[in-house]
Write a protein that holds these residues in place. Structure first.
Motif, PDB file in Angstrom:
ATOM      1  N   SER A  78      23.823  41.283  27.120  1.00 52.07           N
ATOM      2  CA  SER A  78      25.115  41.887  26.917  1.00 52.07           C
ATOM      3  C   SER A  78      25.814  42.193  28.282  1.00 52.07           C
ATOM      4  CB  SER A  78      24.887  43.257  25.917  1.00 52.07           C
ATOM      5  OG  SER A  78      24.662  42.809  24.716  1.00 52.07           O
ATOM      6  N   ARG A  79      24.858  42.976  29.043  1.00 54.29           N
ATOM      7  CA  ARG A  79      25.570  43.070  30.346  1.00 54.29           C
ATOM      8  C   ARG A  79      26.153  42.021  31.194  1.00 54.29           C
ATOM      9  NH1 ARG A  79      28.380  46.270  33.864  1.00 54.29           N
ATOM     10  NH2 ARG A  79      27.789  46.050  35.776  1.00 54.29           N
ATOM     11  N   LEU A  80      25.328  40.926  31.389  1.00 56.69           N
ATOM     12  CA  LEU A  80      25.558  39.788  31.790  1.00 56.69           C
ATOM     13  C   LEU A  80      26.922  39.069  31.413  1.00 56.69           C
ATOM     14  CD1 LEU A  80      22.285  38.180  32.840  1.00 56.69           C
ATOM     15  CD2 LEU A  80      23.661  39.360  34.261  1.00 56.69           C
ATOM     16  N   GLN A  81      26.807  38.815  29.937  1.00 60.12           N
ATOM     17  CA  GLN A  81      27.999  38.263  29.338  1.00 60.12           C
ATOM     18  C   GLN A  81      29.302  39.118  29.460  1.00 60.12           C
ATOM     19  OE1 GLN A  81      27.788  38.734  25.012  1.00 60.12           O
ATOM     20  NE2 GLN A  81      28.606  36.764  24.632  1.00 60.12           N
ATOM     21  N   SER A  82      29.158  40.438  29.361  1.00 58.22           N
ATOM     22  CA  SER A  82      30.491  41.287  29.483  1.00 58.22           C
ATOM     23  C   SER A  82      30.793  41.192  30.913  1.00 58.22           C
ATOM     24  CB  SER A  82      30.605  42.628  28.981  1.00 58.22           C
ATOM     25  OG  SER A  82      29.428  43.426  29.614  1.00 58.22           O
ATOM     26  N   LYS A  83      29.987  41.360  31.872  1.00 62.59           N
ATOM     27  CA  LYS A  83      30.545  41.278  33.332  1.00 62.59           C
ATOM     28  C   LYS A  83      31.132  39.919  33.777  1.00 62.59           C
ATOM     29  CE  LYS A  83      30.675  43.599  37.338  1.00 62.59           C
ATOM     30  NZ  LYS A  83      31.716  44.552  37.519  1.00 62.59           N
ATOM     31  N   LEU A  84      30.413  38.979  33.513  1.00 58.68           N
ATOM     32  CA  LEU A  84      31.084  37.589  33.602  1.00 58.68           C
ATOM     33  C   LEU A  84      32.241  37.368  33.100  1.00 58.68           C
ATOM     34  CD1 LEU A  84      30.592  35.071  35.544  1.00 58.68           C
ATOM     35  CD2 LEU A  84      29.243  33.926  33.445  1.00 58.68           C
ATOM     36  N   CYS A  85      32.476  37.847  31.929  1.00 57.54           N
ATOM     37  CA  CYS A  85      33.876  37.381  31.288  1.00 57.54           C
ATOM     38  C   CYS A  85      34.781  38.436  32.220  1.00 57.54           C
ATOM     39  CB  CYS A  85      33.892  37.857  29.758  1.00 57.54           C
ATOM     40  SG  CYS A  85      33.070  36.695  28.536  1.00 57.54           S
ATOM     41  N   ALA A  86      34.506  39.485  32.389  1.00 58.60           N
ATOM     42  CA  ALA A  86      35.381  40.368  33.168  1.00 58.60           C
ATOM     43  C   ALA A  86      35.827  39.884  34.173  1.00 58.60           C
ATOM     44  CB  ALA A  86      34.912  41.931  33.066  1.00 58.60           C
ATOM     45  N   VAL A  87      34.914  39.375  35.025  1.00 60.65           N
ATOM     46  CA  VAL A  87      34.917  39.003  36.442  1.00 60.65           C
ATOM     47  C   VAL A  87      35.930  37.374  36.390  1.00 60.65           C
ATOM     48  CG1 VAL A  87      34.024  37.545  38.384  1.00 60.65           C
ATOM     49  CG2 VAL A  87      33.122  39.658  37.428  1.00 60.65           C
ATOM     50  N   ILE A  88      35.705  36.804  35.405  1.00 63.24           N
ATOM     51  CA  ILE A  88      36.405  35.511  35.320  1.00 63.24           C
ATOM     52  C   ILE A  88      37.776  35.799  34.779  1.00 63.24           C
ATOM     53  CG2 ILE A  88      36.822  33.345  33.877  1.00 63.24           C
ATOM     54  CD1 ILE A  88      33.537  33.283  33.901  1.00 63.24           C
ATOM     55  N   ASN A  89      37.915  36.550  33.806  1.00 62.85           N
ATOM     56  CA  ASN A  89      39.428  36.882  33.186  1.00 62.85           C
ATOM     57  C   ASN A  89      40.183  37.881  34.143  1.00 62.85           C
ATOM     58  OD1 ASN A  89      38.542  35.708  30.937  1.00 62.85           O
ATOM     59  ND2 ASN A  89      38.016  37.325  29.725  1.00 62.85           N
ATOM     60  N   ASP A  90      39.626  38.677  35.084  1.00 65.14           N
ATOM     61  CA  ASP A  90      40.225  39.665  36.186  1.00 65.14           C
ATOM     62  C   ASP A  90      41.096  38.593  37.061  1.00 65.14           C
ATOM     63  OD1 ASP A  90      39.506  41.937  35.025  1.00 65.14           O
ATOM     64  OD2 ASP A  90      38.201  42.471  36.464  1.00 65.14           O
ATOM     65  N   ILE A  91      40.461  37.372  37.270  1.00 64.33           N
ATOM     66  CA  ILE A  91      41.031  36.249  38.084  1.00 64.33           C
ATOM     67  C   ILE A  91      41.834  35.152  37.701  1.00 64.33           C
ATOM     68  CG2 ILE A  91      40.266  34.344  39.938  1.00 64.33           C
ATOM     69  CD1 ILE A  91      37.818  36.023  40.414  1.00 64.33           C
ATOM     70  N   THR A  92      41.715  34.900  36.298  1.00 59.41           N
ATOM     71  CA  THR A  92      42.203  33.917  35.715  1.00 59.41           C
ATOM     72  C   THR A  92      43.526  34.075  34.705  1.00 59.41           C
ATOM     73  OG1 THR A  92      40.535  33.668  34.053  1.00 59.41           O
ATOM     74  CG2 THR A  92      40.302  32.435  36.090  1.00 59.41           C
ATOM     75  N   GLU A  93      43.252  35.174  33.965  1.00 57.54           N
ATOM     76  CA  GLU A  93      44.200  35.705  32.892  1.00 57.54           C
ATOM     77  C   GLU A  93      45.743  35.683  33.209  1.00 57.54           C
ATOM     78  OE1 GLU A  93      44.669  38.181  28.917  1.00 57.54           O
ATOM     79  OE2 GLU A  93      43.237  38.879  30.324  1.00 57.54           O
ATOM     80  N   GLU A  94      45.737  36.681  34.216  1.00 56.29           N
ATOM     81  CA  GLU A  94      47.247  36.888  34.505  1.00 56.29           C
ATOM     82  C   GLU A  94      48.188  35.501  35.081  1.00 56.29           C
ATOM     83  OE1 GLU A  94      49.600  39.738  37.693  1.00 56.29           O
ATOM     84  OE2 GLU A  94      47.880  40.556  36.746  1.00 56.29           O
ATOM     85  N   GLN A  95      47.166  34.890  35.874  1.00 59.69           N
ATOM     86  CA  GLN A  95      47.969  33.656  36.265  1.00 59.69           C
ATOM     87  C   GLN A  95      47.928  32.524  35.366  1.00 59.69           C
ATOM     88  OE1 GLN A  95      46.413  32.551  40.327  1.00 59.69           O
ATOM     89  NE2 GLN A  95      46.159  34.707  40.871  1.00 59.69           N
ATOM     90  N   LYS A  96      47.310  32.731  34.229  1.00 62.25           N
ATOM     91  CA  LYS A  96      47.241  31.616  32.988  1.00 62.25           C
ATOM     92  C   LYS A  96      46.663  30.513  33.671  1.00 62.25           C
ATOM     93  CE  LYS A  96      50.963  33.309  30.654  1.00 62.25           C
ATOM     94  NZ  LYS A  96      52.040  34.147  30.859  1.00 62.25           N
TER      95      LYS A  96
END
Length: 187
Positions: free
Chosen positions: A41-59
């Motif tokens: 769970s920790r690896l899953q949530s952290k990796l999602c957060a790291v990726i989405n912090d960089i990619t979501e706003e810029q689509k």
């Protein structure tokens, strides 16, 4: 993963109610994923957060945890499914759909002790055969990531930088990934 022995079609499987933990449809059989535990769970949530912090706003892309992806002759639930933004099948109102009938661009599976490694790797290979561009098989016990790229031999990475999708501006190493497991202060 526990499985049933009766064969049904993918269409029949998709009509069944969801289970917890999720069930997957592989080769005409239903198998239930093991319940995720702490490190998973920790690896899953952290990796999602790291990726989405960089990619979501810029689509650029979005990392979905536990997203059902149905394509080819399978319906699988990767631990993380990363889709390039333009490949997300948004509804006309801009909302994300419930059903994804396409492979992720980047599929991440985190090994759990009760899983069969070859079934997990088989799902990553299935994704690559249907258009995925990158697969990670993360092993918290071994502190390694087995990386899959189309038409290449898998690479076992234990200390070095990990490949990510070219359009995602992130550099990440296996050491960084497994350091995320350390949450408590040392005594």
């Amino acid at each position: 993963m526990t499985s049933t022995t009766s064969k049904i079609t993918l269409a029949e499987f998709l009509k069944l109610p969801e289970t917890k933990p999720a069930s997957e449809y592989i080769n005409g059989e239903i198998g239930q994923k093991p319940m995720p535990k702490g490190r998973h769970s920790r690896l899953q949530s952290k990796l999602c957060a790291v990726i989405n912090d960089i990619t979501e706003e810029q689509k650029i892309a979005y990392a979905f945890p536990e997203l059902r992806c149905s394509f080819g002759d399978r319906s699988i639930v990767p631990d993380i499914a990363v889709f390039q933004w333009q490949r997300i099948p948004f509804h006309t109102n801009g909302e994300v759909p419930d059903n994804f009938e396409l492979p992720p661009d980047w599929v991440v599976k985190i090994f759990s002790p009760n899983q069969q490694p070859n079934k997990v790797i088989g799902n990553i290979l299935h994704c690559l055969q249907h258009g995925s561009r990158l697969g990670w098989f993360v092993d918290p016990d071994d502190r390694s990531v087995l990386v899959f790229l189309p038409s290449q031999q898998p690479q076992l990475i234990q200390r070095d930088r990990l490949p990510v999708l070219a359009e995602i501006p992130i550099e990440i190493t296996t050491a960084q990934v497994f350091d995320w497991l350390k949450m408590a202060k040392s005594l």
